[in-house]
Design a protein around this motif. Structure first.
Motif, PDB file in Angstrom:
ATOM      1  N   LYS A   1      -4.806 -31.072  76.361  1.00 20.29           N
ATOM      2  CA  LYS A   1      -5.648 -31.607  77.446  1.00 20.29           C
ATOM      3  C   LYS A   1      -6.456 -30.496  78.104  1.00 20.29           C
ATOM      4  CE  LYS A   1      -5.308 -33.884  81.940  1.00 20.29           C
ATOM      5  NZ  LYS A   1      -5.851 -32.737  82.700  1.00 20.29           N
ATOM      6  N   ASP A   2      -5.802 -29.352  78.397  1.00 16.36           N
ATOM      7  CA  ASP A   2      -6.516 -28.236  79.017  1.00 16.36           C
ATOM      8  C   ASP A   2      -7.605 -27.701  78.095  1.00 16.36           C
ATOM      9  OD1 ASP A   2      -4.856 -28.486  81.175  1.00 16.36           O
ATOM     10  OD2 ASP A   2      -3.487 -26.891  80.540  1.00 16.36           O
ATOM     11  N   ARG A   3      -7.322 -27.647  76.815  1.00 14.71           N
ATOM     12  CA  ARG A   3      -8.320 -27.156  75.862  1.00 14.71           C
ATOM     13  C   ARG A   3      -9.539 -28.070  75.821  1.00 14.71           C
ATOM     14  NH1 ARG A   3      -8.189 -23.590  71.650  1.00 14.71           N
ATOM     15  NH2 ARG A   3      -9.748 -23.921  70.025  1.00 14.71           N
ATOM     16  N   GLN A   4      -9.287 -29.380  75.825  1.00 14.85           N
ATOM     17  CA  GLN A   4     -10.397 -30.335  75.815  1.00 14.85           C
ATOM     18  C   GLN A   4     -11.177 -30.281  77.122  1.00 14.85           C
ATOM     19  OE1 GLN A   4     -11.043 -31.971  72.981  1.00 14.85           O
ATOM     20  NE2 GLN A   4     -12.957 -32.643  73.914  1.00 14.85           N
ATOM     21  N   PHE A   5     -10.454 -30.073  78.233  1.00 16.89           N
ATOM     22  CA  PHE A   5     -11.127 -29.939  79.528  1.00 16.89           C
ATOM     23  C   PHE A   5     -12.068 -28.734  79.533  1.00 16.89           C
ATOM     24  CE2 PHE A   5     -11.198 -27.846  83.672  1.00 16.89           C
ATOM     25  CZ  PHE A   5     -11.719 -28.849  84.472  1.00 16.89           C
ATOM     26  N   LEU A   6     -11.583 -27.591  79.017  1.00 18.10           N
ATOM     27  CA  LEU A   6     -12.428 -26.390  78.959  1.00 18.10           C
ATOM     28  C   LEU A   6     -13.629 -26.607  78.047  1.00 18.10           C
ATOM     29  CD1 LEU A   6      -9.748 -23.544  78.815  1.00 18.10           C
ATOM     30  CD2 LEU A   6     -11.212 -24.173  80.734  1.00 18.10           C
ATOM     31  N   HIS A   7     -13.437 -27.358  76.966  1.00 23.44           N
ATOM     32  CA  HIS A   7     -14.550 -27.643  76.061  1.00 23.44           C
ATOM     33  C   HIS A   7     -15.645 -28.424  76.795  1.00 23.44           C
ATOM     34  CE1 HIS A   7     -16.782 -28.875  72.514  1.00 23.44           C
ATOM     35  NE2 HIS A   7     -16.637 -30.139  72.885  1.00 23.44           N
ATOM     36  N   TYR A   8     -15.253 -29.470  77.516  1.00 22.32           N
ATOM     37  CA  TYR A   8     -16.239 -30.246  78.286  1.00 22.32           C
ATOM     38  C   TYR A   8     -16.849 -29.407  79.406  1.00 22.32           C
ATOM     39  CZ  TYR A   8     -14.696 -34.570  76.002  1.00 22.32           C
ATOM     40  OH  TYR A   8     -14.419 -35.549  75.091  1.00 22.32           O
ATOM     41  N   PHE A   9     -16.016 -28.562  80.037  1.00 18.78           N
ATOM     42  CA  PHE A   9     -16.512 -27.752  81.156  1.00 18.78           C
ATOM     43  C   PHE A   9     -17.600 -26.781  80.706  1.00 18.78           C
ATOM     44  CE2 PHE A   9     -16.321 -23.906  83.754  1.00 18.78           C
ATOM     45  CZ  PHE A   9     -16.509 -24.419  85.021  1.00 18.78           C
ATOM     46  N   TYR A  10     -17.359 -26.050  79.616  1.00 15.25           N
ATOM     47  CA  TYR A  10     -18.335 -25.063  79.159  1.00 15.25           C
ATOM     48  C   TYR A  10     -19.579 -25.735  78.592  1.00 15.25           C
ATOM     49  CZ  TYR A  10     -15.389 -20.979  79.880  1.00 15.25           C
ATOM     50  OH  TYR A  10     -14.664 -19.965  80.458  1.00 15.25           O
ATOM     51  N   ARG A  11     -19.408 -26.890  77.963  1.00 17.40           N
ATOM     52  CA  ARG A  11     -20.584 -27.590  77.458  1.00 17.40           C
ATOM     53  C   ARG A  11     -21.453 -28.100  78.601  1.00 17.40           C
ATOM     54  NH1 ARG A  11     -19.705 -32.505  73.319  1.00 17.40           N
ATOM     55  NH2 ARG A  11     -19.075 -33.561  75.260  1.00 17.40           N
ATOM     56  N   LYS A  12     -20.820 -28.625  79.644  1.00 17.70           N
ATOM     57  CA  LYS A  12     -21.571 -29.080  80.814  1.00 17.70           C
ATOM     58  C   LYS A  12     -22.194 -27.906  81.558  1.00 17.70           C
ATOM     59  CE  LYS A  12     -22.534 -32.633  83.586  1.00 17.70           C
ATOM     60  NZ  LYS A  12     -23.258 -33.838  83.151  1.00 17.70           N
ATOM     61  N   SER A  13     -21.480 -26.768  81.631  1.00 16.34           N
ATOM     62  CA  SER A  13     -22.021 -25.582  82.305  1.00 16.34           C
ATOM     63  C   SER A  13     -23.272 -25.082  81.600  1.00 16.34           C
ATOM     64  CB  SER A  13     -20.954 -24.478  82.345  1.00 16.34           C
ATOM     65  OG  SER A  13     -19.815 -24.904  83.051  1.00 16.34           O
ATOM     66  N   LYS A  14     -23.253 -25.115  80.285  1.00 15.68           N
ATOM     67  CA  LYS A  14     -24.424 -24.670  79.534  1.00 15.68           C
ATOM     68  C   LYS A  14     -25.617 -25.576  79.777  1.00 15.68           C
ATOM     69  CE  LYS A  14     -25.788 -23.238  74.884  1.00 15.68           C
ATOM     70  NZ  LYS A  14     -25.361 -23.129  73.460  1.00 15.68           N
ATOM     71  N   LYS A  15     -25.377 -26.871  79.897  1.00 17.63           N
ATOM     72  CA  LYS A  15     -26.482 -27.803  80.142  1.00 17.63           C
ATOM     73  C   LYS A  15     -27.067 -27.620  81.528  1.00 17.63           C
ATOM     74  CE  LYS A  15     -25.037 -31.531  77.010  1.00 17.63           C
ATOM     75  NZ  LYS A  15     -24.615 -32.949  76.918  1.00 17.63           N
ATOM     76  N   GLN A  16     -26.219 -27.340  82.512  1.00 22.63           N
ATOM     77  CA  GLN A  16     -26.686 -27.200  83.890  1.00 22.63           C
ATOM     78  C   GLN A  16     -26.980 -25.748  84.267  1.00 22.63           C
ATOM     79  OE1 GLN A  16     -24.353 -29.221  86.812  1.00 22.63           O
ATOM     80  NE2 GLN A  16     -24.357 -31.167  85.702  1.00 22.63           N
ATOM     81  N   HIS A  17     -26.941 -24.836  83.280  1.00 23.53           N
ATOM     82  CA  HIS A  17     -27.264 -23.413  83.486  1.00 23.53           C
ATOM     83  C   HIS A  17     -26.349 -22.780  84.541  1.00 23.53           C
ATOM     84  CE1 HIS A  17     -30.852 -24.116  81.078  1.00 23.53           C
ATOM     85  NE2 HIS A  17     -31.157 -25.130  81.863  1.00 23.53           N
ATOM     86  N   PHE A  18     -25.066 -23.102  84.444  1.00 20.89           N
ATOM     87  CA  PHE A  18     -24.066 -22.494  85.317  1.00 20.89           C
ATOM     88  C   PHE A  18     -23.524 -21.247  84.636  1.00 20.89           C
ATOM     89  CE2 PHE A  18     -19.563 -22.088  86.614  1.00 20.89           C
ATOM     90  CZ  PHE A  18     -19.744 -21.904  87.970  1.00 20.89           C
ATOM     91  N   ASN A  19     -23.767 -20.069  85.254  1.00 19.57           N
ATOM     92  CA  ASN A  19     -23.364 -18.791  84.667  1.00 19.57           C
ATOM     93  C   ASN A  19     -21.899 -18.526  85.003  1.00 19.57           C
ATOM     94  OD1 ASN A  19     -23.070 -16.152  83.766  1.00 19.57           O
ATOM     95  ND2 ASN A  19     -25.133 -15.568  84.363  1.00 19.57           N
ATOM     96  N   VAL A  20     -21.018 -18.788  84.043  1.00 21.38           N
ATOM     97  CA  VAL A  20     -19.582 -18.636  84.270  1.00 21.38           C
ATOM     98  C   VAL A  20     -19.218 -17.164  84.457  1.00 21.38           C
ATOM     99  CG1 VAL A  20     -17.286 -19.071  83.328  1.00 21.38           C
ATOM    100  CG2 VAL A  20     -19.117 -20.717  82.931  1.00 21.38           C
ATOM    101  N   GLU A  21     -19.835 -16.268  83.680  1.00 23.06           N
ATOM    102  CA  GLU A  21     -19.517 -14.841  83.786  1.00 23.06           C
ATOM    103  C   GLU A  21     -19.904 -14.293  85.157  1.00 23.06           C
ATOM    104  OE1 GLU A  21     -21.364 -12.823  80.582  1.00 23.06           O
ATOM    105  OE2 GLU A  21     -20.089 -13.724  79.028  1.00 23.06           O
ATOM    106  N   ARG A  22     -21.074 -14.682  85.644  1.00 21.81           N
ATOM    107  CA  ARG A  22     -21.497 -14.221  86.972  1.00 21.81           C
ATOM    108  C   ARG A  22     -20.568 -14.781  88.056  1.00 21.81           C
ATOM    109  NH1 ARG A  22     -25.205 -16.345  90.810  1.00 21.81           N
ATOM    110  NH2 ARG A  22     -26.013 -14.742  92.212  1.00 21.81           N
ATOM    111  N   TYR A  23     -20.159 -16.031  87.910  1.00 24.62           N
ATOM    112  CA  TYR A  23     -19.237 -16.627  88.880  1.00 24.62           C
ATOM    113  C   TYR A  23     -17.903 -15.875  88.892  1.00 24.62           C
ATOM    114  CZ  TYR A  23     -15.982 -19.972  90.903  1.00 24.62           C
ATOM    115  OH  TYR A  23     -14.999 -20.557  91.665  1.00 24.62           O
TER     116      TYR A  23
END
Length: 263
Positions: free
Chosen positions: A207-229
């Motif tokens: 479940k956590d792995r699938q959550f991270l998959h959706y999270f990073y895919r959505k972050s890429k679409k909305q231009h959310f910089n995870v590394e900067r955060y």
């Protein structure tokens, strides 16, 4: 010799507390016509401005003012006995402790003000990122929950279909090989999951792995910089720890590692 005024000038140097940079600034303040003032060692390497004059005066050096170079040979110091050397070290240590005691409070106030300003700046930068992250996490969590319910529905449908085929359409003799190959196929699917992810198929981890998959895919679409955060969060945690340490009198002079071990 000052280049503009063409006259000799004497400077007082305190070797223990004066740095090369402070000495060069004094020289430039004395003569505004000095555009460049640098110090080089005898091998041609530049001497850092943070070097103490006490260290510089141990060896010969070259002083460059504008385009004029002056070779300086400090006077040879008499070697101190071990007893006198120990006394000098004790005096230096005492002077340092007195300096710290007299200026520590001002340093604390100035450092605390700088840390508070840094904290405010980091929190201002993190605020829009936190809001965007919360929206992305809600979306990823909703998709993960839907996927879990879809999996439950498919498993229920499969069980109902096998029961219907067993009792109403065919017999158990016919359906037994079918259920065997379905079980074997499920085992192959779980093994393939382990080969691809190097993790056992445990439901919370999946479940956590699938959550991270959706999270990073959505972050890429909305231009959310995870590394900067993540970098801003680390800087914020470091600044808060520094402020906590600064405000704690017992932790003020202790290294971070010792504080962490005690906590």
């Amino acid at each position: 010799m000052l280049p503009t005024r063409r006259e000799r000038c004497r400077f007082t140097v305190k070797p223990v507390v004066t740095t090369v940079g402070a000495f060069l600034r004094d020289v430039q303040r004395e003569d505004k016509g000095i555009e460049k003032a640098e110090v080089f060692a005898t091998d041609g390497s530049k001497v850092s401005h943070a070097t103490l004059m006490e260290v510089l005066l141990m060896n010969d050096f070259k002083l460059v003012i504008n385009n004029a170079a002056y070779s300086v040979s400090p006077p040879v110091k008499d070697k101190l006995s071990n007893e006198h050397a120990t006394e000098m070290e004790d005096i230096k240590c005492l002077v340092h402790r007195l300096f710290v005691a007299l200026h520590l409070e001002d340093h604390q106030i100035r450092k605390e003000r700088e840390l508070l300003q840094k904290l405010d700046h980091l929190k201002e930068e993190l605020l829009p990122l936190e809001q965007m992250k919360a929206r992305i996490m809600d979306s990823a969590d909703a998709k993960t929950s839907r996927l879990l319910w879809v999996g439950l529905a498919l498993m229920s449908t499969q069980g109902g279909a096998l029961a219907w085929l067993t009792w109403w359409v065919y017999s158990w003799d016919i359906m037994e090989p079918v259920t065997y190959f379905i079980t074997y196929g499920s085992a192959m699917a779980f093994y393939a999951y382990f080969v691809l992810t190097r993790q056992d198929y445990i439901y919370p981890d999946a479940k956590d792995r699938q959550f991270l998959h959706y999270f990073y895919r959505k972050s890429k679409k909305q231009h959310f910089n995870v590394e900067r955060y993540n970098k801003l969060k680390e800087d914020l945690a470091e600044a808060e720890e520094s402020l906590r340490r600064l405000r704690h009198p017992l932790h003020l002079r202790l290294p971070i590692q010792e504080i962490s071990n005690k906590d």
